[in-house]
Design a protein around this motif. Structure first.
Motif: not given
Length: 84
Positions: A6-25
């Motif tokens: 996602y491109f944020s028009p507020k701060d001009y960063f590209y953002k994504s969400a991530k989960v790790f390890g046991v949360d993946i399934p």
């Protein structure tokens, strides 16, 4: 831009969400149930990356979701010399 970002028009960063390890399934289960396909599984580093808009669908899960912020620049590297 990747479908996980996602491109944020507020701060001009590209953002994504991530989960790790046991949360993946757990998250994959929700995505499969909702027939969501725009995610990336990285087995080497044990994370699942997806668009930040999908975080709302995970509200009932007992998980931690990280938001990854990135800057991307287009640079012409021809003739560049680096010295230490």
């Amino acid at each position: 831009m990747a479908k996980t970002q996602y491109f944020s028009p507020k701060d001009y960063f590209y953002k994504s969400a991530k989960v790790f390890g046991v949360d993946i399934p757990k998250v994959l289960g929700v995505f499969i149930k909702h027939r969501s396909t725009n995610y990336l599984v990285n087995n080497d580093y044990q994370f699942l990356e997806f668009h930040v808009e999908k975080v709302k669908a995970l509200a009932k899960l007992d998980i931690e979701v990280g938001i990854s912020c990135n800057v991307m620049e287009k640079k012409e590297m021809t003739g560049v010399t680096c010295e230490n």
